[in-house]
Scaffold this motif. Sequence first.
Motif, PDB file in Angstrom:
ATOM      1  N   ASN A  42      -6.631 -15.964  48.815  1.00 53.87           N
ATOM      2  CA  ASN A  42      -5.979 -15.392  49.239  1.00 53.87           C
ATOM      3  C   ASN A  42      -5.296 -14.312  48.756  1.00 53.87           C
ATOM      4  N   PRO A  43      -3.960 -14.125  50.143  1.00 49.33           N
ATOM      5  CA  PRO A  43      -3.362 -12.488  49.632  1.00 49.33           C
ATOM      6  C   PRO A  43      -2.407 -12.779  48.430  1.00 49.33           C
ATOM      7  N   GLN A  44      -2.058 -12.112  47.676  1.00 52.25           N
ATOM      8  CA  GLN A  44      -1.150 -12.513  46.438  1.00 52.25           C
ATOM      9  C   GLN A  44       0.047 -11.038  45.825  1.00 52.25           C
ATOM     10  N   ALA A  45      -0.491 -10.176  46.644  1.00 56.88           N
ATOM     11  CA  ALA A  45       0.332  -8.493  46.466  1.00 56.88           C
ATOM     12  C   ALA A  45       0.481  -7.776  47.668  1.00 56.88           C
ATOM     13  N   ILE A  46       0.691  -6.598  47.887  1.00 61.96           N
ATOM     14  CA  ILE A  46       1.063  -5.692  49.126  1.00 61.96           C
ATOM     15  C   ILE A  46       0.765  -4.611  48.391  1.00 61.96           C
ATOM     16  N   PRO A  47      -0.714  -3.419  48.318  1.00 65.43           N
ATOM     17  CA  PRO A  47      -1.814  -4.594  49.415  1.00 65.43           C
ATOM     18  C   PRO A  47      -2.686  -4.831  48.504  1.00 65.43           C
ATOM     19  N   LEU A  76      -6.056  -6.930  45.176  1.00 62.70           N
ATOM     20  CA  LEU A  76      -4.892  -6.849  45.026  1.00 62.70           C
ATOM     21  C   LEU A  76      -4.229  -6.010  44.449  1.00 62.70           C
ATOM     22  N   LYS A  77      -5.152  -4.578  44.798  1.00 59.30           N
ATOM     23  CA  LYS A  77      -4.697  -3.365  44.437  1.00 59.30           C
ATOM     24  C   LYS A  77      -4.470  -2.087  45.206  1.00 59.30           C
ATOM     25  N   ALA A  78      -4.145  -0.865  44.956  1.00 53.71           N
ATOM     26  CA  ALA A  78      -5.320  -0.227  46.410  1.00 53.71           C
ATOM     27  C   ALA A  78      -6.236   0.143  46.027  1.00 53.71           C
ATOM     28  N   LEU A  79      -6.884   0.451  46.954  1.00 56.59           N
ATOM     29  CA  LEU A  79      -7.909   1.235  46.717  1.00 56.59           C
ATOM     30  C   LEU A  79      -8.159   2.800  47.271  1.00 56.59           C
TER      31      LEU A  79
END
Length: 199
Positions: free
Chosen positions: A159-164, A180-183
């Motif tokens: 599930n999503p737990q951070a933005i982004p 859970l990190k920028a790509l």
Amino acid sequence: MTHSRASRAALLTALVAAGALTLSACGDGGTSGGGGDTNFVTGTGGVETVPKGERRSPEKLAGETLHGEQLDVADLKGKVVVLNLWGSWCGPCRAEARHFAAVAEETEAQGVAFVGINTRDPKKQKAINFEKDYGIEYPSLYDPIGKLIVNAFPKGTLNPQAIPTTIVLDREGKIAARSLKALDDKGLRKMIDPVIAEK
């Protein structure tokens, strides 16, 4: 007694709402809400994957896009779907946006569909301007308070737990991978290419 029940119900509602907002803003990672009995595999670059036979589908992931159209992710079954959770206020989201726009265009012919999930933008216009500034042409569901996100991803899934957060659904609509990190473009391709290659 009735007043006490009403107070408890109000408190429970407040706690659920607070839980919806616990996604760490612009975070760099974390563990899933599934506990120690999951079969998630963390690969290089912090991408977590689920073996094909153990994947689960998100719950209903549908609503109105930033441009006022109705979108149901279930209608994209048969395609590899890349879900990107973002906000116009989020620095790492800005850093990855052009990469996502480019890879979305590159992979469309391979049966890949991108869908954004815009969150914590109280006014749609800022999010619409973000899309225009970064050349994002794929649709984004509008989820200003995170209700859609909390309801769509059951406990025990990636599930999503951070933005982004980026989540890849396989062609059966099941959750295959999460970051859970920028790509950048290479990180994004490394995440989605194995799912594209699945038979």
